[in-house]
Design an enzyme around this catalytic site. Sequence first.
Site, PDB file in Angstrom:
ATOM      1  CG  HIS A 204      -0.314  -0.058   2.579  1.00 27.83           C
ATOM      2  ND1 HIS A 204      -0.227  -0.957   3.216  1.00 27.83           N
ATOM      3  CD2 HIS A 204       0.017   1.110   3.225  1.00 27.83           C
ATOM      4  CE1 HIS A 204       0.399  -0.697   4.371  1.00 27.83           C
ATOM      5  NE2 HIS A 204       0.475   0.640   4.619  1.00 27.83           N
ATOM      6  CG  ASP A 233       0.016  -4.279   2.579  1.00 28.55           C
ATOM      7  OD1 ASP A 233       0.598  -3.499   1.688  1.00 28.55           O
ATOM      8  OD2 ASP A 233      -0.157  -3.894   3.564  1.00 28.55           O
ATOM      9  N   GLY A 312       2.656   5.635  10.557  1.00 31.79           N
ATOM     10  CA  GLY A 312       4.259   6.135  10.332  1.00 31.79           C
ATOM     11  C   GLY A 312       4.800   4.858  10.318  1.00 31.79           C
ATOM     12  CB  SER A 314       2.906   1.442   6.721  1.00 35.76           C
ATOM     13  OG  SER A 314       1.484   1.134   6.711  1.00 35.76           O
TER      14      SER A 314
END
Length: 358
Positions: A204, A233, A312, A314
Amino acid sequence: MRPQKSARLGGTIAALLLLGTAALGSTAAAAPPPADRSGQGVQADAATLALDADVTRTLGSDSAGTYLDAETGDLVVTVTDKAAAAEARAAGARAELVEHSAAELRSAMGAFEDRAKITGTSWGVDPATNQIAVQADSTVSAAEYAKLKSVARSLDGAARVERVPGAFKKEVLGGDAIYGGGYRCSAAFNVTKNNARYFVTAGHCTNAGASWSATSGGAAIGTREGTSFPTNDYGIVRYTDGSSPAGTVNLYNGSTRDITSAANAVVGQAIQKSGSTTQVTSGTVTAVNVTVNYSDGPVYNMVRTTACSAGGDSGGAHFSGNVAYGIHSGSSGCSGTNGSAIHQPVTEALSAYGVSVY
């Protein structure tokens, strides 16, 4: 049934990976409840990981899953018949006879997929309780929660449902890490293929931008070469500034950790997460083969842990010792020291892109 995941395919750089990890989100008849597993879990050594891979491959669907015993550290293989139990013991693992087979647990997950696919929920296999562990965040309405409970009741004890605080989301913010497409994420692990250098991060994140920098508005240090979200992901960025970064993760105490291999996580094991917002946090793996229903689409075959994370983090690194386990995807937040950090198994990303950690 659950959809199958597809397999698609210098100074600034060193600082980039030292920053470690970040999470994308927009800061974007029931069995008794399981024992509290918010502690540090069991350390899984190389021999245990090898044994887990061996018995999982050998037994296949004859096992309902594996986990590490919190008291002894033994690898426990759950099975539904004596022949499979004997095979597990012969391999060197401890066997445990359980009620629900792998097929029944898959069917239970399919029931939630078909009858209660609700944004703000996640479900996955908890072999330690031989159940599908379903979580519903604060955005799930009372009526929707009742639907989840109704589905669970129809599954003869194969599932349990619980509320969790916060809301499941990808976790993105501004700050130190990697920047692209107007978002801030973090690199998970440096990887290589044919002597070229890359880093993997959350899909993402890489969906948001093709060019990535180590500072906000700074010069590009890498270009996206692959991205996959939702369903998966993960994404991959190739370094384009000529640097050759180390294969380390930032421990945020002035030191780093060398990453030398990658593996799949086992329920009950200890794990750490490195991210640029919450830095290094620790937790325990609580479920595998997890589905998370984000607002912009589901992801499958994830891993749930009790590590803390926040906006923050990810794309950050989930690891233990020198072993890479996952790429941080998101969470429903953190209550005290008990979080719900979700990671994409890194082995799947490595396989999809034909790269390896170093």
